[in-house]
Design a protein around this motif. Structure first.
Motif, mmCIF file in Angstrom:
data_model
loop_
_atom_site.group_PDB
_atom_site.id
_atom_site.type_symbol
_atom_site.label_atom_id
_atom_site.label_comp_id
_atom_site.label_asym_id
_atom_site.label_seq_id
_atom_site.Cartn_x
_atom_site.Cartn_y
_atom_site.Cartn_z
ATOM 1 N N LYS A 68 43.015 38.318 40.203
ATOM 2 C CA LYS A 68 42.566 38.912 41.392
ATOM 3 C C LYS A 68 41.279 38.407 42.083
ATOM 4 O O LYS A 68 40.448 38.006 41.394
ATOM 5 N N GLY A 69 41.203 38.368 43.371
ATOM 6 C CA GLY A 69 39.897 37.814 43.953
ATOM 7 C C GLY A 69 39.898 36.554 44.164
ATOM 8 O O GLY A 69 38.977 36.041 45.003
ATOM 9 N N TYR A 70 41.006 35.673 43.854
ATOM 10 C CA TYR A 70 41.034 34.373 44.448
ATOM 11 C C TYR A 70 41.852 34.118 45.779
ATOM 12 O O TYR A 70 43.122 34.888 45.596
ATOM 13 N N THR A 71 41.651 33.191 46.563
ATOM 14 C CA THR A 71 42.350 32.991 47.823
ATOM 15 C C THR A 71 43.101 31.974 47.540
ATOM 16 O O THR A 71 42.839 30.794 46.951
ATOM 17 N N THR A 72 44.447 31.894 48.153
ATOM 18 C CA THR A 72 45.506 30.807 47.906
ATOM 19 C C THR A 72 45.393 29.804 49.055
ATOM 20 O O THR A 72 45.981 29.693 50.096
ATOM 21 N N THR A 73 44.139 29.064 49.073
ATOM 22 C CA THR A 73 43.841 27.986 49.922
ATOM 23 C C THR A 73 42.739 27.090 49.294
ATOM 24 O O THR A 73 42.291 27.199 48.362
ATOM 25 N N ARG A 74 42.816 25.779 49.962
ATOM 26 C CA ARG A 74 41.883 24.664 49.440
ATOM 27 C C ARG A 74 40.522 25.026 50.131
ATOM 28 O O ARG A 74 39.295 25.020 49.643
#
Length: 232
Positions: A68-74
């Motif tokens: 949780k808390g991580y964005t799926t993007t570079r």
């Protein structure tokens, strides 16, 4: 190999977007503007917007237990943490679908654009299993039936392929990947999500992979994915 398949395999874009690039005249093969459906081989020089494109030397498929808390993007100037901070540096590596910032669980990554396209396109109906905990607690059987029959969301009807009550929530199986679909479906039936954990994508299971850790899929697992979407 057809040019649009080559571009997808190289991770440039999905096949549909690759076709658009070709129609726009942005793709050249051996110095000449390419045409849709053109075939290319390893000896051909393929360029997009003047930059050479090559197939990955080796297909890589990774499984990440996204916390949780991580964005799926570079790159995202508004994201404090991204999933790429948890992964090795591999050229062309990209996510197969997404999990929103507050969701957890299995997220696949690969450098194979064709595989990504088929795993994420609704036509191939790749099943995903979610363990959810809701504010209303364990889902009653009648709520599961409503989810199986389908609920109306703002972007159209949505339904679960399977629903099994579990302590504090349920296990849900879906074959679509619309934005925040699981959360919106459960909110529509009066059971807002407290926690969402994806535990399976197609034949690949999260298993006991710890949060924040990744592993490389075995040859057998990759073959199973390719077989599932007709790429073997």
């Amino acid at each position: 190999m057809r040019l649009q398949a080559f571009l997808a395999r190289a991770g440039v874009a999905s096949r549909r977007k690759a076709e658009k690039l070709i129609r726009q005249g942005r793709v050249r093969v051996n110095g000449k503007v390419a045409v849709l459906g053109q075939k290319v081989g390893p000896e051909d020089l393929v360029e997009v917007d003047g930059k050479r494109v090559a197939l990955p030397q080796e297909r890589v498929v990774l499984a990440l237990h996204k916390p949780k808390g991580y964005t799926t993007t570079r790159h995202d100037p508004h994201a404090e943490r991204t999933v790429y901070q948890l992964l090795p540096t591999i050229p062309g590596l990209h996510p197969v679908g997404r999990l929103d910032r507050d969701s957890e669980g299995l997220l696949l990554f690969t450098n194979d654009g064709a595989l990504t396209f088929r795993l994420t396109h609704p036509r191939y109906g790749v099943k995903k299993v979610y363990r959810v905990w809701t504010e209303g607690g364990t889902l009653p059987e009648e709520v599961c039936r409503r989810l199986l029959e389908g609920v109306l969301l703002e972007d159209g009807p949505a339904r679960a392929l399977a629903c099994r009550p579990a302590p504090g929530g349920a296990f849900l199986t879906l074959a679509e990947g619309r934005k925040r679909e699981v959360r919106r479906m459960l909110k529509a039936v009066g059971y807002p999500v407290r926690r969402l954990l994806r535990v399976q994508v197609g034949p690949i299971r999260l298993g006991d992979l710890p949060p924040g850790r990744w592993r490389r899929l075995s040859e057998g697992e990759v073959r199973a994915l390719l077989r599932l979407v007709g790429l073997e």
